[in-house]
Structures are given as C-alpha cells and as structure tokens.
Scaffold this active site. Structure first.
Site, PDB file in Angstrom:
ATOM      1  N   THR A   1      40.450  47.874  30.329  1.00 46.42           N
ATOM      2  CA  THR A   1      39.445  47.089  31.050  1.00 46.42           C
ATOM      3  C   THR A   1      40.090  45.801  31.555  1.00 46.42           C
ATOM      4  O   THR A   1      40.941  45.224  30.872  1.00 46.42           O
ATOM      5  CB  THR A   1      38.253  46.799  30.102  1.00 46.42           C
ATOM      6  OG1 THR A   1      37.768  48.051  29.608  1.00 46.42           O
ATOM      7  CG2 THR A   1      37.125  46.083  30.818  1.00 46.42           C
TER       8      THR A   1
ATOM      9  N   ASP B   1      36.157  32.364  17.173  1.00 50.09           N
ATOM     10  CA  ASP B   1      37.497  32.742  17.651  1.00 50.09           C
ATOM     11  C   ASP B   1      38.532  31.875  16.947  1.00 50.09           C
ATOM     12  O   ASP B   1      38.250  30.718  16.632  1.00 50.09           O
ATOM     13  CB  ASP B   1      37.592  32.549  19.182  1.00 50.09           C
ATOM     14  CG  ASP B   1      38.663  33.425  19.810  1.00 50.09           C
ATOM     15  OD1 ASP B   1      39.848  33.210  19.512  1.00 50.09           O
ATOM     16  OD2 ASP B   1      38.316  34.316  20.592  1.00 50.09           O
ATOM     17  N   ASN B   2      39.741  32.425  16.714  1.00 45.19           N
ATOM     18  CA  ASN B   2      40.817  31.597  16.149  1.00 45.19           C
ATOM     19  C   ASN B   2      41.792  31.140  17.239  1.00 45.19           C
ATOM     20  O   ASN B   2      42.821  30.544  16.944  1.00 45.19           O
ATOM     21  CB  ASN B   2      41.572  32.339  15.032  1.00 45.19           C
ATOM     22  CG  ASN B   2      42.411  33.490  15.561  1.00 45.19           C
ATOM     23  OD1 ASN B   2      42.318  33.850  16.729  1.00 45.19           O
ATOM     24  ND2 ASN B   2      43.219  34.078  14.697  1.00 45.19           N
TER      25      ASN B   2
ATOM     26  N   THR C   1      43.546  41.530  11.010  1.00 43.04           N
ATOM     27  CA  THR C   1      42.366  41.176  11.809  1.00 43.04           C
ATOM     28  C   THR C   1      41.439  42.377  11.952  1.00 43.04           C
ATOM     29  O   THR C   1      40.218  42.263  11.790  1.00 43.04           O
ATOM     30  CB  THR C   1      42.797  40.656  13.200  1.00 43.04           C
ATOM     31  OG1 THR C   1      43.464  39.412  13.015  1.00 43.04           O
ATOM     32  CG2 THR C   1      41.616  40.464  14.124  1.00 43.04           C
TER      33      THR C   1
ATOM     34  N   TYR D   1      48.125  48.168  15.792  1.00 41.51           N
ATOM     35  CA  TYR D   1      46.882  48.100  16.568  1.00 41.51           C
ATOM     36  C   TYR D   1      46.091  49.404  16.415  1.00 41.51           C
ATOM     37  O   TYR D   1      44.926  49.392  16.023  1.00 41.51           O
ATOM     38  CB  TYR D   1      47.225  47.857  18.034  1.00 41.51           C
ATOM     39  CG  TYR D   1      46.031  47.689  18.953  1.00 41.51           C
ATOM     40  CD1 TYR D   1      45.265  46.528  18.937  1.00 41.51           C
ATOM     41  CD2 TYR D   1      45.684  48.689  19.865  1.00 41.51           C
ATOM     42  CE1 TYR D   1      44.181  46.370  19.803  1.00 41.51           C
ATOM     43  CE2 TYR D   1      44.607  48.532  20.728  1.00 41.51           C
ATOM     44  CZ  TYR D   1      43.857  47.373  20.699  1.00 41.51           C
ATOM     45  OH  TYR D   1      42.787  47.219  21.552  1.00 41.51           O
TER      46      TYR D   1
ATOM     47  N   GLY E   1      38.131  35.118  24.134  1.00 40.36           N
ATOM     48  CA  GLY E   1      39.029  36.047  24.819  1.00 40.36           C
ATOM     49  C   GLY E   1      38.423  36.517  26.131  1.00 40.36           C
ATOM     50  O   GLY E   1      37.339  36.079  26.538  1.00 40.36           O
TER      51      GLY E   1
ATOM     52  N   PHE F   1      43.902  32.734  19.046  1.00 38.53           N
ATOM     53  CA  PHE F   1      45.253  33.323  19.058  1.00 38.53           C
ATOM     54  C   PHE F   1      45.631  33.739  20.485  1.00 38.53           C
ATOM     55  O   PHE F   1      46.657  33.319  21.017  1.00 38.53           O
ATOM     56  CB  PHE F   1      45.328  34.510  18.084  1.00 38.53           C
ATOM     57  CG  PHE F   1      46.629  35.264  18.167  1.00 38.53           C
ATOM     58  CD1 PHE F   1      47.847  34.597  18.178  1.00 38.53           C
ATOM     59  CD2 PHE F   1      46.646  36.653  18.246  1.00 38.53           C
ATOM     60  CE1 PHE F   1      49.052  35.294  18.272  1.00 38.53           C
ATOM     61  CE2 PHE F   1      47.846  37.347  18.343  1.00 38.53           C
ATOM     62  CZ  PHE F   1      49.048  36.663  18.361  1.00 38.53           C
ATOM     63  N   THR F   2      44.800  34.552  21.109  1.00 34.35           N
ATOM     64  CA  THR F   2      45.051  34.905  22.521  1.00 34.35           C
ATOM     65  C   THR F   2      43.959  34.370  23.432  1.00 34.35           C
ATOM     66  O   THR F   2      44.120  34.377  24.647  1.00 34.35           O
ATOM     67  CB  THR F   2      45.138  36.437  22.713  1.00 34.35           C
ATOM     68  OG1 THR F   2      43.963  37.024  22.142  1.00 34.35           O
ATOM     69  CG2 THR F   2      46.368  37.009  22.062  1.00 34.35           C
TER      70      THR F   2
HETATM   71  P1  NAD Z   1      41.754  39.170  24.198  1.00 35.29           P
HETATM   72  O1  NAD Z   1      43.082  39.073  23.560  1.00 35.29           O
HETATM   73  O2  NAD Z   1      41.540  38.461  25.490  1.00 35.29           O
HETATM   74  O3  NAD Z   1      40.604  38.708  23.203  1.00 35.29           O
HETATM   75  C1  NAD Z   1      40.693  38.857  21.814  1.00 35.29           C
HETATM   76  C2  NAD Z   1      40.165  37.569  21.177  1.00 35.29           C
HETATM   77  O4  NAD Z   1      40.185  37.715  19.752  1.00 35.29           O
HETATM   78  C3  NAD Z   1      40.997  36.336  21.513  1.00 35.29           C
HETATM   79  O5  NAD Z   1      40.168  35.294  21.952  1.00 35.29           O
HETATM   80  C4  NAD Z   1      41.687  35.990  20.198  1.00 35.29           C
HETATM   81  O6  NAD Z   1      41.992  34.618  20.091  1.00 35.29           O
HETATM   82  C5  NAD Z   1      40.662  36.478  19.201  1.00 35.29           C
HETATM   83  N1  NAD Z   1      41.211  36.757  17.869  1.00 35.29           N
HETATM   84  C6  NAD Z   1      42.319  37.474  17.568  1.00 35.29           C
HETATM   85  N2  NAD Z   1      42.488  37.541  16.239  1.00 35.29           N
HETATM   86  C7  NAD Z   1      41.457  36.844  15.681  1.00 35.29           C
HETATM   87  C8  NAD Z   1      41.081  36.534  14.354  1.00 35.29           C
HETATM   88  N3  NAD Z   1      41.786  36.964  13.300  1.00 35.29           N
HETATM   89  N4  NAD Z   1      39.951  35.804  14.147  1.00 35.29           N
HETATM   90  C9  NAD Z   1      39.220  35.346  15.193  1.00 35.29           C
HETATM   91  N5  NAD Z   1      39.542  35.595  16.477  1.00 35.29           N
HETATM   92  C10 NAD Z   1      40.652  36.350  16.711  1.00 35.29           C
HETATM   93  O7  NAD Z   1      41.460  40.732  24.379  1.00 35.29           O
HETATM   94  P2  NAD Z   1      40.240  41.475  25.085  1.00 35.29           P
HETATM   95  O8  NAD Z   1      40.795  42.339  26.147  1.00 35.29           O
HETATM   96  O9  NAD Z   1      39.155  40.538  25.404  1.00 35.29           O
HETATM   97  O10 NAD Z   1      39.778  42.457  23.908  1.00 35.29           O
HETATM   98  C11 NAD Z   1      38.611  42.219  23.144  1.00 35.29           C
HETATM   99  C12 NAD Z   1      38.396  43.382  22.189  1.00 35.29           C
HETATM  100  O11 NAD Z   1      38.231  44.597  22.930  1.00 35.29           O
HETATM  101  C13 NAD Z   1      39.572  43.601  21.243  1.00 35.29           C
HETATM  102  O12 NAD Z   1      39.063  43.954  19.972  1.00 35.29           O
HETATM  103  C14 NAD Z   1      40.299  44.779  21.848  1.00 35.29           C
HETATM  104  O13 NAD Z   1      40.973  45.529  20.889  1.00 35.29           O
HETATM  105  C15 NAD Z   1      39.151  45.561  22.473  1.00 35.29           C
HETATM  106  N6  NAD Z   1      39.639  46.396  23.584  1.00 35.29           N
HETATM  107  C16 NAD Z   1      39.971  45.821  24.782  1.00 35.29           C
HETATM  108  C17 NAD Z   1      40.453  46.633  25.791  1.00 35.29           C
HETATM  109  C18 NAD Z   1      40.819  46.075  27.143  1.00 35.29           C
HETATM  110  O14 NAD Z   1      41.349  46.827  27.967  1.00 35.29           O
HETATM  111  N7  NAD Z   1      40.554  44.840  27.475  1.00 35.29           N
HETATM  112  C19 NAD Z   1      40.628  48.012  25.592  1.00 35.29           C
HETATM  113  C20 NAD Z   1      40.304  48.531  24.338  1.00 35.29           C
HETATM  114  C21 NAD Z   1      39.799  47.718  23.345  1.00 35.29           C
END
Ligand code: NAD
Ligand code: UDP
Length: 326
Positions: free
Chosen positions: A179, A37-38, A96, A149, A16, A40-41
């Site tokens: 972020t 990673d799975n 998750t 969430y 991600g 998904f996103t």
């Molecule tokens: P993102 O969606 O880019 O990354 C999340 C990753 O988790 C993806 O690669 C997705 O494929 C993977 N994933 C989802 N479900 C899964 C599962 N069951 N098993 C394995 N992999 C799985 O999002 P991000 O912005 O990089 O966020 C990363 C983390 O930081 C998340 O936990 C999110 O809640 C937290 N977060 C992010 C923000 C932000 O603003 N970016 C703010 C608060 C919290």
C-alpha cells in the site's frame, strides 16, 4: 436529554504512513482518537495537522510495554513495514509484533474492545499459490532476513486467533498487500517512495534483480475504507460469516489485484515525471524477495461490499504531488 459520547479508538503506529491516514479518517467519522507511536519510522509531521482537533491526543509510547485505557476499538498498526527498516533492528521488529500484540490483546480482553491487527501479505512469504487466498498457509523462511517481519506477523495472527478462541476477544485480522500514498517517509526504502524520490532528484532508478518480480499496489484510501467497513460490522455478522468458512477466524486480504512487474512500475513512475533524467539501473536482488504477489479479494468484497477504486496511475500522481511538496 441524553448526551451521545464519541466512540473511543486507540491507534498504534499512528505517526506512520497508514496510521496517520487512519487517525484522520476516525476523526472525520466522529471518534475520539488516542494515537500511540514510538517514532521509530513514524514522524510527528504526519500528525501535526490532527493535533488541532480536541478529539485527538498523541502519546509517545513503545507497544512492547503495556498500555492502559478504555477504548471501544483498537487498531494495531505499530511495526516498521519497509524491509530496509525492519531489517535494521530485527529483534526489535519481532518484539514489536509479538509483545506488542500480546499487550494490545490483553487490553482488548480487559476492556472488551474490538481489535484489528494490521497483518500483511508477507504471511504468504514467497507464495506457491497465485493469486493468494486467505486459506493459503504460505511459503515462509523461518531464518532468513525477512523472517523477523514475516514470522512476527504470523505469530501475531496466531495470538489473535487464540485470544478469540480462548477468551472470546473480538479480534479481526486484515492482511494488507503493498500500500502506498502520501505520508510515506521519503527515505522509507520501499519501492514506490524510492522510485519517486529517485525520479524527482534525477538519480538512478534502482531495480533489484531483473525487475520482473511482481507486486500489486493499493492506494492508502482504499485500504482505510476497507478497515473502517470491517470494524463497523457487528460481531454477530462477522461470526456468522466466518463460521461458515474453513478459516473460522476473521481474516481478510485487502489489496489492489492489478499486478505489475517492478520494471513496469519504474516506467509508469517516469512517465508521470517526464522532466526526470533518471535511468534504470539493476542491482542484486535481496534474499527471499517474493517473486509474485497478488491478492484474491473475493472475501473482502463479499463481506464488506468493498473493492479498491484508485487505479495505479491516479494513486501515483497523488503520491508524486505529495513528494514534490516536501
Ligand atoms: P510505517 O513504518 O510508516 O508505520 C509504522 C509505525 O509504527 C511508525 O510510525 C513507527 O514509528 C511505529 N512503531 C514501530 N514500532 C513501534 C513500537 N514498538 N511501538 C510503537 N510504535 C511503533 O509503516 P506503514 O506502512 O504505515 O505500516 C503500518 C502497519 O501496516 C504495519 O504494521 C505494517 O506491517 C502494516 N502493513 C503495511 C503495508 C504497506 O504496504 N504499507 C503492507 C502490509 C502491512
Ligand atoms: N525494489 C526495487 N528497488 C527498490 C526498492 C524495492 O526493485 O529501490 C523491489 C524489491 O526488491 C521488491 C519490490 O520492489 O521486489 C517491492 O519492494 P518493497 O520493499 O516496496 O516491499 P516488499 O513487497 O518487498 O515488502
């Protein structure tokens, strides 16, 4: 002669946006990194450049299922973060967060690894306290469209606290405020990626509601620096610091306290893409959309000597450069 082996880190959600930046930083810091990673996103594209490094390995795995390995540090980032994506399959989202953290905490317990949970400002919901301090318990709807969430992340925090109290797991929580940066998915649905992609393609800039709701935007490098400093702190220091506070459990906010309305963000984006012919349009506000959000980062600053360095215009410029190159 004694050979010094690299420390081993497990990063979930590694393909991600934030996971890929964290993996790169851990490799730069000399770690051996197992990336899970799975997809998904996340996307393989985010981690292609890292695959050349012999200290990096990728495992396609869903963290709702157990995972085994010996690690010094576990960083649990797996979870879709954009409302558009986490609402796509809400039951999977909450599984998750909840099953995922149970699996990771059990791994941490068995292997005596430190574990960091990527929590979120969403645990404060639509906050009645401003700016948000770690001692605020939040204002969260349990049955709304954001609840899968918010409540999943809140339950994950509870599990972190209970594994720490019950079994002494070295569990550390970071509450991340909005972020952004390179490696965000262009169709992620979050406000910064949406506005930049719309401006670059001369499409309407979609403001939800009156555009006067606020957010505080943190550039990804600032967050990764805070995470690394937090995990590098010896346990005794962490315990001493939090035992003197009402919180008891290690939890810090990280974010950039600069607060902007969504309309100001749209204007700032257009200013940096002067050739854009996009215009602002107003669409209905989604349910439960928080009205104001701004982190109080005093705790992280005191504990880590950390403060964000990258101003919004500079971070936006770097992010626009990334999206232009796609
Ligand atoms: P993102 O969606 O880019 O990354 C999340 C990753 O988790 C993806 O690669 C997705 O494929 C993977 N994933 C989802 N479900 C899964 C599962 N069951 N098993 C394995 N992999 C799985 O999002 P991000 O912005 O990089 O966020 C990363 C983390 O930081 C998340 O936990 C999110 O809640 C937290 N977060 C992010 C923000 C932000 O603003 N970016 C703010 C608060 C919290
Ligand atoms: N938003 C918007 N237009 C968009 C996407 C989001 O006006 O195209 C708004 C959204 O309603 C929210 C803010 O921007 O008030 C931040 O949304 P995002 O999905 O990035 O994250 P959130 O902080 O809501 O989880």
């Amino acid at each position: 002669m004694q050979i010094k082996l690299p420390k081993k880190a497990l990063v979930t959600g590694a393909a991600g946006f934030l996971g890929s930046h964290l993996c790169r930083r851990l490799l730069d810091d000399g770690y051996e990194v197992t990336a899970v990673d799975n997809l998904f996103t996340g996307t393989r594209r985010n981690i292609y450049p890292l695959l050349e490094n012999r200290r990096f390995q990728f495992v396609l795995h869903d963290i709702t299922l157990p995972f085994w390995g010996q690690f010094d540090e576990i960083y649990n980032l797996a979870c879709p973060a954009s409302p558009f994506h986490y609402q796509h399959n809400p039951v999977e989202t909450i599984k998750t967060s909840v099953l995922g953290i149970i699996n990771m905490l059990e791994l941490a317990l068995k292997t005596k690894a430190k574990i960091l949970q990527a929590s979120t400002s969403e645990v404060y919901g639509d906050p009645l306290v401003h700016p948000q301090t770690e001692t605020y318990w939040g204002n969260v709807n349990t049955i709304g469209i954001r609840s899968c969430y918010d409540e999943g992340k809140r339950c994950a925090e509870t599990l972190m606290a209970d594994f720490r109290r019950e079994w002494g797991v070295d569990a550390r929580i970071v509450r991340i405020f909005n972020t952004y940066g390179p490696n965000m998915h262009p169709k992620d649905g979050r406000v910064i990626s949406n506005f930049i992609m719309q401006a670059l393609h001369n499409e309407d800039i979609t403001l939800f509601g009156d555009g006067l709701q606020t957010r505080s935007f943190q550039y990804c490098d600032d967050l990764i620096e805070a995470m690394r400093r937090y995990m590098d702190k010896p346990r005794a220091e962490i315990d001493a610091f939090f035992s003197t506070r009402r919180l008891g459990v290690p939890v810090i906010n990280t974010g950039n306290p600069g607060e902007y309305t969504i309309k100001q963000l749209a204007e700032a984006t257009l200013k940096l893409i002067p050739e854009s012919k996009s215009r602002l349009v107003y669409l209905p506000l989604p349910a439960d959309d928080p009205k104001r959000r701004k982190p109080d980062i005093a705790l992280a600053t005191e504990l880590l000597g950390w403060a964000p360095k990258v101003p919004l215009a500079e971070g936006l410029e770097k992010t626009i450069g990334y999206f232009r190159g796609l």
